[in-house]
Every structure is written in C-alpha cells, then in structure tokens.
Motif scaffolding. Sequence first.
Motif, short mmCIF file in Angstrom:
data_model
loop_
_atom_site.label_atom_id
_atom_site.label_comp_id
_atom_site.label_asym_id
_atom_site.label_seq_id
_atom_site.Cartn_x
_atom_site.Cartn_y
_atom_site.Cartn_z
N ARG A 78 0.85 -1.19 0.00
CA ARG A 78 0.00 0.00 0.00
C ARG A 78 0.89 1.25 0.00
N TYR A 79 0.51 2.22 -0.84
CA TYR A 79 1.29 3.46 -0.97
C TYR A 79 0.45 4.64 -0.52
N ASP A 80 1.15 5.68 0.00
CA ASP A 80 0.46 6.90 0.42
C ASP A 80 0.34 7.86 -0.75
N ALA A 81 -0.10 9.07 -0.46
CA ALA A 81 -0.31 10.04 -1.53
C ALA A 81 0.99 10.46 -2.19
N VAL B 220 3.39 2.40 2.78
CA VAL B 220 2.85 2.61 4.11
C VAL B 220 3.41 1.53 5.05
#
Length: 408
Positions: free
Chosen positions: A134-137, A142
């Motif tokens: 999962r990646y942040d903005a 993450v």
Amino acid sequence: MKKILFCILFVCLAPMAAQAQLSIDEVETPRERLAYRDTVRRSDPRAEYFSAARYRAERAAIRKERNKLEITSGLQGALTSYNDPWVDVSGGDNSIALVANLFIHHTFTKNLFTIETKFEGKFGYNRMRVELPRYDANGDPVLDDAGNKVTDSEGVWFKNQDEFALQISPSFKMSKNWSYGATLKFRSQFANSYLSRTEQEHKDLKSCFLTPGYLDLSVGVTWKSPHEKWPFKIELSPIAMSAVYATNGWIRREQFDADGNRIKKAYAYGIEDPDKSSKYEGGSSIQIDFDRTFGETKFLRYRTTLFSFYGWITNIGLHNKIRDYHDYLDAYDKWADKDDPSVGHLIKDKPTLPIHPTVRWENTIDLQATKYLKTTLSFQLYYNRAQHTALQTKTLLSVGLSYTFKNK
C-alpha cells in the motif's frame, strides 16, 4: 403375186456375201469438275444453354478436390471459488484460468504443385489473489507500527500462455513420396509479458510482440511416409536461414536509474550488439512431423513436430570464438570490466561461444470426449544456447469447449 416375187428374190440373194464400210469420227468432250452441293438444311435437336447452377457446382467440386481445410478453435479454463468462512477454516484462494486456442491447416494441390499453410495460436490469462504494498499520496510505501510494509490483498490477472506460429510450405512433387520445395516459419507472441504478478509496470517488461520474433527459411527435399498408420513427414534442408528479432529497445538493453543502479537487466534473446534489433544465421535444418488420429471415432489425436537448426555457415566466420564455457565467462568478465586495459571493450571485441544447434520439440495430445468437449495436453521442449544454457520446458493441461471444421 407381189408376195410370190418378193420371196423368190430373197431366196436368190441370201447366199451372196454382203460387205459394208463404217467409219467413226473422234470427238473430244470437254471435262468439267462437278461439285456436290447439299441443299438440305439440318438442325441439332439438343438445346445448348448456360446453367449458372451447374457452373457453380462444378467449380465447387474442383475447389473441394484441390483444397483441404481444417479449423479447430477452443476455450479451456478452470474456476475455483471459496467464501470467507471456508477460507477462515480451511484456507484457499479464488482463481480463474482461461486459455483460448486456434488451429488452421490448409492444403492446396494442383497437379504436381502443393502449398501447405499452418497457423496455431494460444493465448491465456489467469487471475489469482496476491499481496500488493500500500502506498500513500506521495508514492511511499505505508508502514505499520513495527516498520513492516502494509499490504492489500487484490486479484491480479497474469498471462500464462501467449504464442502464435505461422508456417507456409510450397513444394513440387518429384515422385510418390518425395518432393522439393521451401518452408517459411514465423513465430512470436500477441501481448506484453512481465516479471511476475506483482511486477507489471513498464520497467518490468521482459517480452512483447516481435521481442522476440523468430523467422526460419529453408530449402530442400521432403519425404512422406506411404503408410497411413505412420504418417511421418521429414524435411531435409541443406540450406537454411534462422533469424531472431528484438525490436523493443527497452527490453533489449540494460536500464539504470539516475544514481547508476541497474533497475532492469537486458533481455537480448541472443543478439550480442545492443544497438541491433536482429540477428541472422545461415546453416542447415531438419524438421520431423507426425499427425495421427486413433480409434474408430477418432477420439485420440497426437501431433508432434521436432525442428532443429545448426548455423554452421555462420560458425565459420564467427570472431572471438571460445569453446570452453568457463574460459568464455572469464573472457566476458574481462571484456565487461571497463578498467581492464588488457582487452578491448568494443562490441567487436566481445567474446562469443560457438553456435550450438537449436532444438524445438512440440507435442499435443487431444482427447475428444464429445463433439464439443475436449481435453488437451501440450508439452514443449526448447534449447537455444544463445538464450539460456539449460533446457526450457512448458506443460499445459486444459479441459474445455472445442469445435473442429473439416471440408473433407
């Protein structure tokens, strides 16, 4: 009284000899050539007329006699599905696998000339659940409280089968079992291939259409077995050419980031010079084909093709050949080390191995359960020393729908 005097005179003159002279004049008659003239008019009682239906039927019969066509298409697949309670207790993974195939075989024969065309294509995808980070903005992964990457479970489609091959073989018959001619074969794939299910970005690309692509051209003689139970066909080509293409420069070259770190290795498919997109070799080739159906209902069919090419013509003019593989690795390390002044570092100085024979063996077993249900087992073996030092194998077992059309 007159009658009596006439009789006395006749009796007195009868004994006396009588003489007379007769002359015939010669007369020439003109000759004329007579010509026979038939003035009787005759007529044929038969009615002569053009029938379009008869013409089409005759042309259709000729086409059917000269052309033999077989088309087989199929769709095989498997589906596995579990609900959440089942997964919680027993585990499992939802998955879908689909494979579509198309096989076309056409033969045209007119007198001593024959041209045979084959096309075979296979394309398949499967869908499985994988763990993706999962990646942040900002595009950073993450992390949880322990510093581990947080992942999400997602279903991802990934290609599992992709290949097509086209073969064209024109020939002229010399005798019952022998003919001479040429064979042109081209092989490549339809779509892009990536490193894995979780690595399907552009930087993970490893093959695509025409990268690689293979072209084989051979000229020689062909022998066909006269026995129906052993339908072997052997093509001997003393003169042949083999070419490999890699048109995508991104795949063909190594790629580095701004700091000089390698982010992708090169997939050159035997092309030594990264600035070139093709490689041609000359030599000889042999191909053995076998195709037979078994049983009264023809429920079992076995097809196999064994092809081998040896580039002995190219081997003669090959530079920097090193036969021992370990010596080749040492020489390659020196060539790749730009700081070593003892050897040249240009592409012409790159050490090479002698060309080895390439071998490709394809096997297909079809079990026709019903008219539309078929099980297919395919096995391929491929050896190309320019691409890999070990044997490459592929096995596929599929069950699904299939339909075959034949005009004979």
